[in-house]
Design a protein around this motif. Structure first.
Motif, PDB file in Angstrom:
ATOM      1  N   GLU A   1     -22.682  -0.618   8.385  1.00  0.00           N
ATOM      2  CA  GLU A   1     -21.631   0.392   8.183  1.00  0.00           C
ATOM      3  C   GLU A   1     -20.285  -0.268   7.862  1.00  0.00           C
ATOM      4  O   GLU A   1     -19.398   0.390   7.322  1.00  0.00           O
ATOM      5  CB  GLU A   1     -21.454   1.251   9.437  1.00  0.00           C
ATOM      6  CG  GLU A   1     -22.727   1.881   9.956  1.00  0.00           C
ATOM      7  CD  GLU A   1     -23.432   0.986  10.973  1.00  0.00           C
ATOM      8  OE1 GLU A   1     -23.114  -0.235  11.043  1.00  0.00           O
ATOM      9  OE2 GLU A   1     -24.300   1.512  11.691  1.00  0.00           O
TER      10      GLU A   1
ATOM     11  N   ILE B   1     -18.234   0.892  16.884  1.00  0.00           N
ATOM     12  CA  ILE B   1     -18.579  -0.264  16.055  1.00  0.00           C
ATOM     13  C   ILE B   1     -17.448  -1.295  16.078  1.00  0.00           C
ATOM     14  O   ILE B   1     -17.681  -2.493  16.263  1.00  0.00           O
ATOM     15  CB  ILE B   1     -18.892   0.190  14.613  1.00  0.00           C
ATOM     16  CG1 ILE B   1     -20.222   0.951  14.605  1.00  0.00           C
ATOM     17  CG2 ILE B   1     -18.947  -0.995  13.659  1.00  0.00           C
ATOM     18  CD1 ILE B   1     -20.548   1.630  13.289  1.00  0.00           C
TER      19      ILE B   1
ATOM     20  N   GLU C   1     -17.856   6.988  16.437  1.00  0.00           N
ATOM     21  CA  GLU C   1     -18.816   5.982  15.966  1.00  0.00           C
ATOM     22  C   GLU C   1     -18.060   4.764  15.392  1.00  0.00           C
ATOM     23  O   GLU C   1     -18.419   3.612  15.665  1.00  0.00           O
ATOM     24  CB  GLU C   1     -19.693   6.641  14.882  1.00  0.00           C
ATOM     25  CG  GLU C   1     -20.788   5.789  14.310  1.00  0.00           C
ATOM     26  CD  GLU C   1     -21.948   5.579  15.261  1.00  0.00           C
ATOM     27  OE1 GLU C   1     -21.874   6.017  16.431  1.00  0.00           O
ATOM     28  OE2 GLU C   1     -22.921   4.932  14.831  1.00  0.00           O
TER      29      GLU C   1
ATOM     30  N   THR D   1     -16.068  -3.669   4.597  1.00  0.00           N
ATOM     31  CA  THR D   1     -15.051  -4.676   4.255  1.00  0.00           C
ATOM     32  C   THR D   1     -14.474  -5.253   5.543  1.00  0.00           C
ATOM     33  O   THR D   1     -14.260  -4.515   6.506  1.00  0.00           O
ATOM     34  CB  THR D   1     -13.865  -4.052   3.479  1.00  0.00           C
ATOM     35  OG1 THR D   1     -14.355  -3.154   2.495  1.00  0.00           O
ATOM     36  CG2 THR D   1     -13.026  -5.123   2.808  1.00  0.00           C
TER      37      THR D   1
ATOM     38  N   ASP E   1      -8.921  -6.288   9.690  1.00  0.00           N
ATOM     39  CA  ASP E   1      -8.942  -4.953   9.077  1.00  0.00           C
ATOM     40  C   ASP E   1     -10.354  -4.677   8.587  1.00  0.00           C
ATOM     41  O   ASP E   1     -10.869  -5.393   7.732  1.00  0.00           O
ATOM     42  CB  ASP E   1      -7.955  -4.880   7.908  1.00  0.00           C
ATOM     43  CG  ASP E   1      -6.523  -4.768   8.373  1.00  0.00           C
ATOM     44  OD1 ASP E   1      -6.286  -4.024   9.346  1.00  0.00           O
ATOM     45  OD2 ASP E   1      -5.649  -5.417   7.792  1.00  0.00           O
ATOM     46  N   LEU E   2     -10.959  -3.629   9.138  1.00  0.00           N
ATOM     47  CA  LEU E   2     -12.343  -3.276   8.768  1.00  0.00           C
ATOM     48  C   LEU E   2     -12.360  -1.907   8.108  1.00  0.00           C
ATOM     49  O   LEU E   2     -11.614  -1.009   8.502  1.00  0.00           O
ATOM     50  CB  LEU E   2     -13.225  -3.175  10.026  1.00  0.00           C
ATOM     51  CG  LEU E   2     -13.868  -4.437  10.601  1.00  0.00           C
ATOM     52  CD1 LEU E   2     -12.815  -5.443  11.007  1.00  0.00           C
ATOM     53  CD2 LEU E   2     -14.736  -4.086  11.806  1.00  0.00           C
ATOM     54  N   GLU E   3     -13.214  -1.754   7.110  1.00  0.00           N
ATOM     55  CA  GLU E   3     -13.545  -0.420   6.615  1.00  0.00           C
ATOM     56  C   GLU E   3     -14.942  -0.112   7.155  1.00  0.00           C
ATOM     57  O   GLU E   3     -15.865  -0.922   7.007  1.00  0.00           O
ATOM     58  CB  GLU E   3     -13.605  -0.370   5.091  1.00  0.00           C
ATOM     59  CG  GLU E   3     -12.396  -0.915   4.399  1.00  0.00           C
ATOM     60  CD  GLU E   3     -11.375   0.165   4.074  1.00  0.00           C
ATOM     61  OE1 GLU E   3     -11.661   1.027   3.237  1.00  0.00           O
ATOM     62  OE2 GLU E   3     -10.287   0.130   4.689  1.00  0.00           O
ATOM     63  N   ILE E   4     -15.073   1.057   7.781  1.00  0.00           N
ATOM     64  CA  ILE E   4     -16.345   1.403   8.417  1.00  0.00           C
ATOM     65  C   ILE E   4     -16.814   2.734   7.854  1.00  0.00           C
ATOM     66  O   ILE E   4     -16.124   3.748   7.968  1.00  0.00           O
ATOM     67  CB  ILE E   4     -16.195   1.483   9.952  1.00  0.00           C
ATOM     68  CG1 ILE E   4     -15.572   0.182  10.484  1.00  0.00           C
ATOM     69  CG2 ILE E   4     -17.551   1.726  10.602  1.00  0.00           C
ATOM     70  CD1 ILE E   4     -15.319   0.181  11.976  1.00  0.00           C
ATOM     71  N   ASP E   5     -17.994   2.716   7.263  1.00  0.00           N
ATOM     72  CA  ASP E   5     -18.497   3.892   6.550  1.00  0.00           C
ATOM     73  C   ASP E   5     -19.399   4.720   7.464  1.00  0.00           C
ATOM     74  O   ASP E   5     -20.626   4.643   7.400  1.00  0.00           O
ATOM     75  CB  ASP E   5     -19.259   3.434   5.301  1.00  0.00           C
ATOM     76  CG  ASP E   5     -19.564   4.612   4.381  1.00  0.00           C
ATOM     77  OD1 ASP E   5     -19.057   5.727   4.654  1.00  0.00           O
ATOM     78  OD2 ASP E   5     -20.307   4.412   3.410  1.00  0.00           O
TER      79      ASP E   5
END
Lengths: 88, 88
Positions: free
Chosen positions: A33, B58, B54, A36, B44-48
């Protein structure tokens, strides 16, 4: 007294290899998930001045002069008052 | 899609030499108002995922398992939705 938190990140167009490596490690741990990861630097400063605007000015100058590389990095600053037990 | 920012800092009792060096440099530049400098890491995270809870779960797991050294470091997590132009 103010607390300033300075965030230094690479510009979006610039490759950030540490984040790339962490992203790859997350894939092997089945965190698909996470699309990036980009790493950056954080600086926590205590600034002993009376005015918030003065703390902001100092934090921005410190970020610009010492912490961030203006060619590759962006920065932002957050300033908040330090609560002291003696404050009325 | 969510954006998570993870802050990793050394525990207050643990020496942080990079910040100490920056503090010293600031002294020679006449920034005597800056009384403390402590450096840390930023991710910095992008979480889909669809749910904020949720994304928070993560991000906290990633911080705990990969980014922070639990003996020497603390971490905190901030999650915010990513605005997409197609969102209704």
């Amino acid at each position: 007294m103010f607390h300033a938190r300075i965030f230094v990140t690479r510009r979006p167009s610039i490759l950030e290899p540490e984040g790339r490596a962490i992203k790859q490690a997350l894939g092997t741990l089945d965190y698909d998930e996470v699309t990036t990861v980009r790493m950056g630097k954080l600086a926590d400063l205590e600034i002993d001045v009376a005015e918030r605007s003065e703390a902001e000015r100092i934090a921005e100058e410190v970020a610009e002069k010492l912490l961030a590389n203006p060619v590759m990095e962006d920065f932002s600053v957050e300033v908040s008052p330090v609560e002291t037990p003696t404050a009325a």
